[in-house]
Scaffold this active site. Structure first.
Site, PDB file in Angstrom:
ATOM      1  N   ASP A  89       0.853  -1.191   0.000  1.00 53.31           N
ATOM      2  CA  ASP A  89       0.000   0.000   0.000  1.00 53.31           C
ATOM      3  C   ASP A  89       0.887   1.238   0.000  1.00 53.31           C
ATOM      4  OD1 ASP A  89      -3.030   0.959   0.735  1.00 53.31           O
ATOM      5  OD2 ASP A  89      -1.528   2.252   1.666  1.00 53.31           O
ATOM      6  N   ASN A  97      -2.367  13.083  -4.756  1.00 53.81           N
ATOM      7  CA  ASN A  97      -3.477  13.578  -5.568  1.00 53.81           C
ATOM      8  C   ASN A  97      -3.871  15.002  -5.181  1.00 53.81           C
ATOM      9  OD1 ASN A  97      -3.860  11.351  -7.250  1.00 53.81           O
ATOM     10  ND2 ASN A  97      -5.170  10.310  -5.779  1.00 53.81           N
ATOM     11  N   HIS A 102      -4.364  14.568  -9.943  1.00 57.67           N
ATOM     12  CA  HIS A 102      -4.621  13.153 -10.214  1.00 57.67           C
ATOM     13  C   HIS A 102      -3.726  12.595 -11.312  1.00 57.67           C
ATOM     14  CE1 HIS A 102      -8.043  12.468  -7.547  1.00 57.67           C
ATOM     15  NE2 HIS A 102      -8.378  13.739  -7.795  1.00 57.67           N
ATOM     16  N   ASP A 106      -1.698   9.192 -11.006  1.00 59.63           N
ATOM     17  CA  ASP A 106      -1.728   8.092 -11.977  1.00 59.63           C
ATOM     18  C   ASP A 106      -0.312   7.711 -12.413  1.00 59.63           C
ATOM     19  OD1 ASP A 106      -4.465   8.088 -11.817  1.00 59.63           O
ATOM     20  OD2 ASP A 106      -4.803   9.026 -13.770  1.00 59.63           O
ATOM     21  N   GLU A 132      -4.554   2.296  -4.476  1.00 57.43           N
ATOM     22  CA  GLU A 132      -3.094   2.319  -4.360  1.00 57.43           C
ATOM     23  C   GLU A 132      -2.557   1.044  -3.720  1.00 57.43           C
ATOM     24  OE1 GLU A 132      -4.660   4.734  -0.755  1.00 57.43           O
ATOM     25  OE2 GLU A 132      -5.239   4.277  -2.822  1.00 57.43           O
TER      26      GLU A 132
END
Length: 211
Positions: A89, A97, A102, A106, A132
């Protein structure tokens, strides 16, 4: 004869497709028909690949890796090779973000996916498990080997560039490890890895914990 050869092409695997294509060549039926069949076979293969891949990262998706785990469990329960999970994680991913947008988020997911694939062997599996979260399935590896893999992945993750305009901003990953125990369910081994991941997150993050 040609009509009979053409019938069933779509339902056959690529090996059978190749055999029938060879028969068509022997019959002199080359040209548009063979090209059409070859294109169809390639398109079906592409669709099958898309069904098992995550759209953003190109890694295996959750559905497919669950199928992989079912097969690996069957092998392990029969006394063949076992496997170990690394449940990963990305730490404080929401901050990326929020701060950089964003698109940067990504990009980070794709970069981490690439690092994870480079950290494992060709026999292993890497999947984006959701958001994630990523799952590494290390085949015929024990918890100690998984710890080494996770350690290398952690080092490489901290070296990632999140945003070129902020080179001092670093990313980290928390990892929970669980080695499969013959006879336990897939859900059980995932839960053990998830609990180990939770301990890594609550103990300060950027840690590898074996469950």
């Amino acid at each position: 004869v040609v009509a009979n050869i053409l019938h069933g092409f779509a339902a056959e695997p690529s090996a059978a497709t190749a055999t029938r294509a060879s028969t068509l060549v022997q019959l002199g039926c080359v040209g548009p028909m063979v090209k059409m069949l070859a294109v169809n076979d390639a398109a079906m293969q592409k669709l099958a690949d898309l069904a098992m891949r995550d759209d953003l990262t190109g890694l295996y998706n959750r559905r497919y890796v669950m199928e992989v785990l079912a097969r690996q469990k069957a092998l392990a329960d029969r006394g063949h090779v076992g496997f170990t999970l690394c449940y990963c994680d990305l730490d404080h991913f929401k901050r990326i973000n929020d701060r950089f947008g964003h698109q940067s988020g990504d990009d980070v997911l794709r970069q981490f996916g690439n690092l994870a694939e480079q950290a494992v062997r060709s026999v292993d599996f890497v999947a984006r498990f959701g958001g994630e979260e990523f799952l590494l399935v290390l085949v015929d590896a024990d918890a100690e080997e998984a710890r080494r893999v996770a350690g290398r992945l952690g080092d490489q993750t901290r070296a990632l560039t999140v945003d070129p305009r902020h080179p001092d901003y670093h990313l980290s990953v928390s990892v929970g490890i669980a080695e499969f125990r013959p006879g336990e369910s897939i859900e059980d081994v995932i839960q053990r890895a998830d609990r180990a991941l939770y301990r890594a997150k609550t103990s300060g993050r950027d840690l590898v914990i074996v469950g």
